[in-house]
Scaffold this motif. Structure first.
Motif, mmCIF file in Angstrom:
data_model
loop_
_atom_site.group_PDB
_atom_site.id
_atom_site.type_symbol
_atom_site.label_atom_id
_atom_site.label_comp_id
_atom_site.label_asym_id
_atom_site.label_seq_id
_atom_site.Cartn_x
_atom_site.Cartn_y
_atom_site.Cartn_z
ATOM 1 N N ASP A 37 -26.373 10.805 -13.555
ATOM 2 C CA ASP A 37 -26.486 9.908 -14.721
ATOM 3 C C ASP A 37 -27.058 10.640 -15.935
ATOM 4 O O ASP A 37 -26.596 10.475 -17.056
ATOM 5 N N GLY A 91 -24.485 12.970 -17.346
ATOM 6 C CA GLY A 91 -23.448 12.184 -18.025
ATOM 7 C C GLY A 91 -23.931 11.672 -19.369
ATOM 8 O O GLY A 91 -23.199 11.675 -20.359
ATOM 9 N N HIS A 92 -25.189 11.245 -19.405
ATOM 10 C CA HIS A 92 -25.797 10.750 -20.642
ATOM 11 C C HIS A 92 -25.884 11.858 -21.690
ATOM 12 O O HIS A 92 -25.449 11.701 -22.820
ATOM 13 N N LEU A 139 -30.441 5.243 -18.306
ATOM 14 C CA LEU A 139 -29.636 6.430 -17.980
ATOM 15 C C LEU A 139 -28.262 6.050 -17.468
ATOM 16 O O LEU A 139 -27.244 6.594 -17.904
ATOM 17 N N LYS A 140 -28.229 5.106 -16.533
ATOM 18 C CA LYS A 140 -26.959 4.708 -15.923
ATOM 19 C C LYS A 140 -26.027 4.123 -16.975
ATOM 20 O O LYS A 140 -24.844 4.454 -17.019
ATOM 21 N N ARG A 190 -26.085 4.587 -20.252
ATOM 22 C CA ARG A 190 -25.654 5.599 -21.218
ATOM 23 C C ARG A 190 -24.616 6.537 -20.612
ATOM 24 O O ARG A 190 -23.667 6.940 -21.294
ATOM 25 N N ALA A 191 -24.789 6.902 -19.333
ATOM 26 C CA ALA A 191 -23.816 7.787 -18.684
ATOM 27 C C ALA A 191 -22.453 7.093 -18.593
ATOM 28 O O ALA A 191 -21.423 7.689 -18.915
ATOM 29 N N SER A 206 -20.859 6.759 -21.986
ATOM 30 C CA SER A 206 -20.342 8.052 -22.441
ATOM 31 C C SER A 206 -18.945 8.294 -21.865
ATOM 32 O O SER A 206 -18.047 8.784 -22.557
#
Lengths: 140, 138
Positions: free
Chosen positions: A83, A86-87, B81-82, B84-85, B88
């Protein structure tokens, strides 16, 4: 080195090779034209086919060589690393794409915008794997 | 509903409003020009200004500055985080779609607007994912 870290190395390497191959073709076409060349569907398809075929072969070899680890679901730490990578890679892509947009607003060259945006997507994907490797190494 | 959920919903609404306004303006300009309007610094500047002013206003209205500064719990970090990932990756997919579309129409201005649209979709997706993951208690 864990299976996921090896996978990240392999995928990152494949993307770097494919990206260099693609942009060499674009640079040659641009040099021949004397300006930024328009995107050629053939080049894009060649890039995609190269990435798909080499990834499938590499992942199959890795999966066969380490069957148990390859099938294991990501644990909490690995999920966080994936994560986080990926961010962060999202910022790399956004930076490149926004730069391309600003350049387009100045130059009005759509072909340049295409190549910058496509390049940003490639770089962000490579960066995602690089961040994963770095986070695995850092022991995050 | 927590401050963050309200905040993200407010930002999502602002993005829809400002994005809708931006594309409506582009559409009107394109009708006048009888082709896709090139990007204009004025329209884009107004769009950014509207987003900035409305976002700051919504934060001030919802205003619990203490809560904003206290976002440090592990679950908040994981949700952030999750979301945003995933956002993205959604943005990447939307930009790819714009690029593939460009291969067929070859219009740089249309590529510009569709890429701006892809970035707006990505941001919108981020806001909705944050709210979704909060409610799901990831």
């Amino acid at each position: 080195m864990s299976h996921r870290e090896i996978s990240a190395w392999v995928m990152g390497s494949i993307l770097i090779i494919a990206g260099i191959y693609y942009f060499r073709l674009v640079a040659q076409a641009s040099a021949a034209l004397g300006e930024v060349s328009p995107p050629v569907i053939g080049f894009v398809i060649a890039y995609v086919i190269f990435v798909v075929i080499t990834s499938v072969i590499a992942m199959s070899i890795l999966g066969v060589s380490n069957h148990q680890e390859a099938n294991a679901p990501a644990d909490e730490r690995e999920k966080q690393i994936i994560d986080k990578a990926g961010h962060w890679s999202g910022y790399v892509m956004a930076f490149g794409v926004v730069t391309g947009l600003l350049l387009y607003a100045v130059t009005q060259d759509g072909n340049r915008l295409f190549h910058i945006a496509f390049g940003s997507l490639m770089v962000s994907q490579i960066a995602e794997y690089a961040f994963q490797i770095w986070l695995y190494r850092k022991g995050e | 509903m927590s401050f963050w959920e309200k905040g993200y919903l407010a930002v999502a609404a602002i993005l829809v409003l400002a994005g809708g306004g931006y594309f409506y303006t582009i559409w009107q300009q394109s009708i006048t020009l009888e082709s896709v309007a090139p990007p204009s610094w004025g329209t884009f500047g107004v769009y950014l200004l509207v987003i900035t002013v409305l976002t700051l206003s919504s934060v001030a209205v919802l205003g619990r500055v203490q809560t904003i500064n206290n976002r440090t719990s592990d679950i908040d970090e994981m949700i952030n985080l999750k979301s945003r990932a995933t956002a993205s990756h959604v943005t990447s997919a939307a930009v790819y779609a714009s690029l593939v579309w460009f291969l067929f129409h070859g219009d740089g201005s249309l590529l510009f607007h569709s890429t701006v649209g892809a970035l707006i979709v990505g941001e919108l997706c981020l806001c909705m994912l944050q709210v979704f993951n909060y409610n799901r208690a990831y």
